[in-house]
Design a protein around this motif. Structure first.
Motif, PDB file in Angstrom:
ATOM      1  N   ASP A   1      -5.138  -0.982  -6.845  1.00 50.00           N
ATOM      2  CA  ASP A   1      -5.788   0.208  -7.395  1.00 50.00           C
ATOM      3  C   ASP A   1      -4.820   1.169  -8.076  1.00 50.00           C
ATOM      4  O   ASP A   1      -5.214   1.917  -8.969  1.00 50.00           O
TER       5      ASP A   1
ATOM      6  N   GLY B   1      -4.888  12.713   2.787  1.00 50.98           N
ATOM      7  CA  GLY B   1      -6.201  12.915   2.180  1.00 50.98           C
ATOM      8  C   GLY B   1      -6.671  11.783   1.291  1.00 50.98           C
ATOM      9  O   GLY B   1      -7.843  11.736   0.908  1.00 50.98           O
ATOM     10  N   LEU B   2      -5.763  10.857   0.957  1.00 51.06           N
ATOM     11  CA  LEU B   2      -6.135   9.767   0.045  1.00 51.06           C
ATOM     12  C   LEU B   2      -6.197   8.419   0.754  1.00 51.06           C
ATOM     13  O   LEU B   2      -6.648   7.427   0.186  1.00 51.06           O
ATOM     14  N   GLY B   3      -5.686   8.356   1.959  1.00 50.38           N
ATOM     15  CA  GLY B   3      -5.744   7.102   2.700  1.00 50.38           C
ATOM     16  C   GLY B   3      -4.801   6.056   2.138  1.00 50.38           C
ATOM     17  O   GLY B   3      -3.860   6.349   1.384  1.00 50.38           O
ATOM     18  N   LEU B   4      -5.059   4.819   2.496  1.00 50.66           N
ATOM     19  CA  LEU B   4      -4.244   3.684   2.047  1.00 50.66           C
ATOM     20  C   LEU B   4      -4.767   3.192   0.700  1.00 50.66           C
ATOM     21  O   LEU B   4      -5.941   2.846   0.574  1.00 50.66           O
TER      22      LEU B   4
ATOM     23  N   TYR C   1       0.849  -1.185   0.000  1.00 47.96           N
ATOM     24  CA  TYR C   1       0.000   0.000   0.000  1.00 47.96           C
ATOM     25  C   TYR C   1       0.886   1.237   0.000  1.00 47.96           C
ATOM     26  O   TYR C   1       1.996   1.231   0.508  1.00 47.96           O
TER      27      TYR C   1
ATOM     28  N   GLN D   1       0.411   5.394   1.194  1.00 42.53           N
ATOM     29  CA  GLN D   1      -0.483   6.258   1.946  1.00 42.53           C
ATOM     30  C   GLN D   1      -0.087   7.704   1.727  1.00 42.53           C
ATOM     31  O   GLN D   1       1.060   8.084   1.976  1.00 42.53           O
TER      32      GLN D   1
ATOM     33  N   LEU E   1       4.464   7.293   1.702  1.00 38.89           N
ATOM     34  CA  LEU E   1       4.713   6.352   2.788  1.00 38.89           C
ATOM     35  C   LEU E   1       4.171   4.999   2.337  1.00 38.89           C
ATOM     36  O   LEU E   1       2.992   4.889   1.983  1.00 38.89           O
TER      37      LEU E   1
ATOM     38  N   PHE F   1       3.541   0.828   2.877  1.00 40.34           N
ATOM     39  CA  PHE F   1       3.375  -0.246   3.845  1.00 40.34           C
ATOM     40  C   PHE F   1       3.221  -1.575   3.137  1.00 40.34           C
ATOM     41  O   PHE F   1       2.473  -1.694   2.178  1.00 40.34           O
TER      42      PHE F   1
END
Lengths: 116, 110
Positions: free
Chosen positions: A59, A40-43, A35, A37, A88, A90
């Motif tokens: 995605d 404002g867009l999240g994971l 993922y 991050q 960032l 993960f």
């Protein structure tokens, strides 16, 4: 200790210089995922793998590659990094058995990538 | 419409308060749900799973409403250490699709 380990924790690089972020888990999980991050867009899922030699796009896969040659490892490869890949990252894993929909994701502690 | 939506907050509450967050999901085929807690710049950590009948873990209670397609998290007797971002997750399909909300930020103050 059961864990997901990703390296490096911090990485600063320049546009176009290939890099690899490693991810390893010791829980014998079938499923692994990457993922990114952003504020404002999240994971957002980049790629995932249901098992060895099985990978699928998430995605936002553009600009990334992955491989799953062994069950425990799932490296993320940026062949030609660009500044919009500053983020960032993960890695995560979970069991993918018959009751896997109840299995939570376990996350690595993140890699902060800056591409200049 | 996003698949999983959360109010970003921030929710600013005094210590000792009770606070509740909701999370709506659009895919009625979603099978299971989780709440994660994320501290600034750190990895998300599992807070609790959400069961159909509702479940409690200490000061935390999670509920699922399939008819209205939302899950909720209730935190009682808030502590300063509860300050974090809370992410909800919906699991759909053959366990390969986990969709995260963008998170709700909670700030507990003295």
């Amino acid at each position: 200790e059961a864990q997901v380990t990703q390296n490096p924790r911090y990485l600063i690089t320049v546009t176009g210089k290939k890099l690899t972020v490693t991810c390893s888990q010791n829980m014998n999980h079938e499923y692994m995922s990457w993922y990114r991050q952003d504020p404002g867009l999240g994971l957002r899922q980049i790629y995932y793998s249901m098992n060895v030699e099985v990978t699928d796009k998430g995605d936002v896969p553009e600009g990334y590659k992955v491989s799953r040659k062994e069950k425990r490892n799932f490296p993320l490869i940026l062949e030609s990094p660009s500044p919009n890949q500053t983020s960032l990252y993960f890695c995560a894993s979970r069991s993918a058995g018959t009751s896997s929909y109840n299995s939570p994701l376990h996350f690595g502690n993140g890699t902060r990538l800056t591409v200049t | 419409r996003k698949e999983v939506e959360q109010d970003p907050g921030p929710f600013n509450v005094p210590e000792g308060a009770t606070v509740a967050f909701n999370c709506t999901y659009s895919n009625s085929a979603s099978q299971s749900f989780f709440w994660y807690r994320q501290d600034c710049r750190k990895e998300p950590k599992l807070l609790m799973s959400v069961y159909s009948s509702g479940n409690e873990d200490g000061r935390f209670t999670a509920q699922l409403n399939r008819a209205s397609q939302y899950i909720s998290l209730l935190i009682r007797d808030s502590k300063l250490s509860d300050s974090a971002t809370y992410l909800c997750v919906a699991v759909t399909g053959t366990a390969s699709k986990l969709t995260f909300g963008t998170g709700t930020r909670l700030q507990v103050t003295l």
